[in-house]
Enzyme design. Structure first.
Site, PDB file in Angstrom:
ATOM      1  N   GLY B  36      -0.217 -22.416  11.930  1.00 16.47           N
ATOM      2  CA  GLY B  36      -1.263 -21.639  12.588  1.00 16.47           C
ATOM      3  C   GLY B  36      -0.881 -20.207  12.895  1.00 16.47           C
ATOM      4  N   CYS B 245     -29.178 -34.994  -0.085  1.00 12.51           N
ATOM      5  CA  CYS B 245     -29.180 -34.058  -1.214  1.00 12.51           C
ATOM      6  C   CYS B 245     -30.329 -34.391  -2.167  1.00 12.51           C
ATOM      7  CB  CYS B 245     -27.848 -34.148  -1.947  1.00 12.51           C
ATOM      8  SG  CYS B 245     -27.833 -33.299  -3.543  1.00 12.51           S
ATOM      9  N   CYS B 248     -28.595 -35.728  -5.701  1.00 16.37           N
ATOM     10  CA  CYS B 248     -27.781 -36.945  -5.805  1.00 16.37           C
ATOM     11  C   CYS B 248     -27.994 -37.895  -4.631  1.00 16.37           C
ATOM     12  CB  CYS B 248     -26.302 -36.593  -5.946  1.00 16.37           C
ATOM     13  SG  CYS B 248     -25.518 -36.086  -4.418  1.00 16.37           S
ATOM     14  N   CYS B 270     -26.280 -30.555  -2.508  1.00 18.10           N
ATOM     15  CA  CYS B 270     -24.850 -30.511  -2.176  1.00 18.10           C
ATOM     16  C   CYS B 270     -24.295 -29.116  -2.441  1.00 18.10           C
ATOM     17  CB  CYS B 270     -24.068 -31.481  -3.051  1.00 18.10           C
ATOM     18  SG  CYS B 270     -24.242 -33.210  -2.642  1.00 18.10           S
ATOM     19  N   CYS B 276     -21.481 -33.575  -6.204  1.00 19.65           N
ATOM     20  CA  CYS B 276     -22.854 -33.872  -6.601  1.00 19.65           C
ATOM     21  C   CYS B 276     -22.896 -34.414  -8.031  1.00 19.65           C
ATOM     22  CB  CYS B 276     -23.701 -32.608  -6.482  1.00 19.65           C
ATOM     23  SG  CYS B 276     -25.473 -32.895  -6.417  1.00 19.65           S
TER      24      CYS B 276
END
Lengths: 203, 293
Positions: B36, B245, B248, B270, B276
């Protein structure tokens, strides 16, 4: 062969890909705590600098870095090899080194003698390379921290006597602190400063 | 390279010179050791403008080897300009295998998404980061933000999130949502939708972040704790979508709105094109699948 002659030999046969492969081993070892990563690249530095430690020096050190050498490594041949092969500056003060190489852990200074970085720039700290015989036949260290889901263990040979307490002190200084790379024969493992070594009672 | 070997000078493998790679590699190791924390590095000029992923490209160039399989996504898609150019760049300068399949890739360079398919151990996700400093819009001075990280002084960030609640009744930050790493450093996850934040937590993959213009590299080792900042009475939540979606039928994924006409027609599909396509290949169908064939 004199030191100057030795210095010209023993670099990576394939510098670009050997350095890349060795770096990936260090990166994976630093990231995946407790894993032993194979190092296949073939550097052949003068003894007692080991081939694995030599490969690490060729991969990570250059004219922008300072190297500190533990007493048993300060032979003319080793210094000449590192200078020629990497261009790095060899320094006497461990607190000035980006990288430190240690072959005899019993004669190394305490971990807090090395650069620990500052609170603002904790990355300005020493990475220690400890040359060890093996990673599985010393005193087992049970490890916890980022890089491993639960726990893992390593058993590097020839650690300094009070290593556990020195490492605990190193952790207390976080985010400052040193990071360790154990260089064994054809494999390495790392202890980044975030690693906690569990006491046997905690196991 | 395309030219016959030996006829003209060619680039070094993966474009960067070896000294630059060593400098970046040293920065990556320290970034992994201090999860980080943003490690400064001497970012190079790349053959693309800053803002087009030069940080991610430099990180990828420093780690990639001849045996890697590279996937590049831009907002989840493998077939958008940024992704296509960077993929072609590495095909040319490193001659590596490329893929669009998340599970086949060893290195995935991404602009602003994390793939829907969970990443595996051994994979590396490389983020392109525009502004690495999460505190930058609260405190413009680098000297001050550096001190704030050093002293773990993150009160200002909580004030910002609180002001969101005071104004909007909820935390209105939806992307580049700040996270705390291993209970220490507050980190910008890059402008990924906050939907992806939970995927960073305890991921088995290594995550590297490169900011070229801002000259910073930071990292999340595998299995690192990554917590999105929040309040007890306003806990962190991710976006949800009303419909699956349209192509899909996937639910629980991040969707993009696609405008269909000038009469308000639209659909949601997607954002992760590989996810997808894989689902459609497996026979999943959404409501509007087939409309555009």
């Amino acid at each position: 062969m004199n030191a100057q002659m030795v210095a010209l030999e023993g670099g990576f046969p394939d510098p670009v890909f050997d350095a890349q492969a060795t770096f990936r081993a260090v990166m994976n070892a630093m990231a995946e705590l407790g894993t032993r990563q194979p190092v296949h690249a073939t550097a052949t530095p003068p003894a007692p600098l080991s081939p694995t430690a030599g490969a690490l020096a060729l991969t990570l050190c250059d004219q922008d870095t300072c190297i500190w050498l533990e007493a048993s490594l300060t032979s003319e041949a080793v210094i000449a090899w590192l200078r020629y092969q990497t261009g790095a500056t060899i320094v006497d003060n461990p607190a000035q080194a980006q990288f430190a190489f240690v072959a005899d852990a019993s004669s190394m200074p305490r971990l807090d003698a090395f650069a620990e970085g500052s609170q603002d720039y904790p990355d300005r700290s020493t990475t220690l390379v400890l040359i060890v015989d093996a990673l599985d036949s010393g005193e087992p260290l049970l490890l916890e921290g980022p890089g491993i889901e639960r726990r893992s263990s390593l058993a590097p040979t020839a650690l300094p006597g009070d290593f556990r307490s020195q490492w605990r002190d190193n952790g207390v200084r976080f985010p400052r602190g040193v990071d360790l790379v154990f260089a064994a024969r054809h494999e390495i493992a790392c202890l980044p400063r975030t690693t906690r070594i569990l006491e046997p009672a905690e196991a | 390279m395309n030219a016959p070997t030996g006829s003209i000078a060619s680039y070094n493998f993966a474009y960067l010179d070896e000294q630059t790679k060593r400098m970046i590699r040293r920065a990556i190791l320290k970034a992994i050791a201090i999860p980080g924390y943003q490690v400064p590095f001497a970012s190079r000029e790349m053959p693309m403008p800053y803002g087009w992923g030069t940080g991610g490209v430099q990180v990828t160039a420093a780690i990639i080897g001849p045996h890697d399989v590279l996937k590049v996504i831009d907002q989840g898609a493998d077939d958008t300009t940024n992704a296509v150019s960077i993929r072609a760049f590495f095909q040319k300068v490193a001659n590596v295998a490329v893929t669009t399949r998340t599970d086949e890739a060893t290195i995935i360079q991404t602009r602003h998404r994390i793939p829907e398919q969970p990443l595996k151990a051994g994979q590396t996700l490389v983020y392109q980061v525009p502004i690495p400093e999460p505190l930058r819009f609260l405190e413009p001075r680098e000297t001050e933000t550096r001190k704030m990280h050093a002293l773990e002084e993150y009160g200002l960030m909580h004030v910002k999130l609180y002001e969101d609640i005071a104004t909007h009744g909820r935390i209105a930050t939806t992307y580049a949502y700040p996270v705390k790493v291993e209970g220490r450093y507050v980190m910008d996850p890059s402008p990924t939708p906050k939907f992806d934040n939970p995927k960073m937590h305890m991921s088995p993959a290594l995550q590297l972040f490169g900011a070229g213009r801002e000259k910073r590299i930071y990292a999340l080792p595998p299995f690192t704790r990554v917590e999105s900042l929040d309040f007890d009475d306003h806990p962190f939540t991710v976006q949800t979508f009303d419909k699956p979606c349209a192509l899909c039928g996937a639910e629980g994924v991040y969707l993009d709105e696609v405008i269909l006409d000038d009469r308000g027609g639209h659909m949601f599909v997607c954002s992760d094109t590989d996810h997808c396509e894989s689902r459609q290949g497996d026979g999943h169908r959404g409501q509007q699948e087939g409309t555009f064939r």
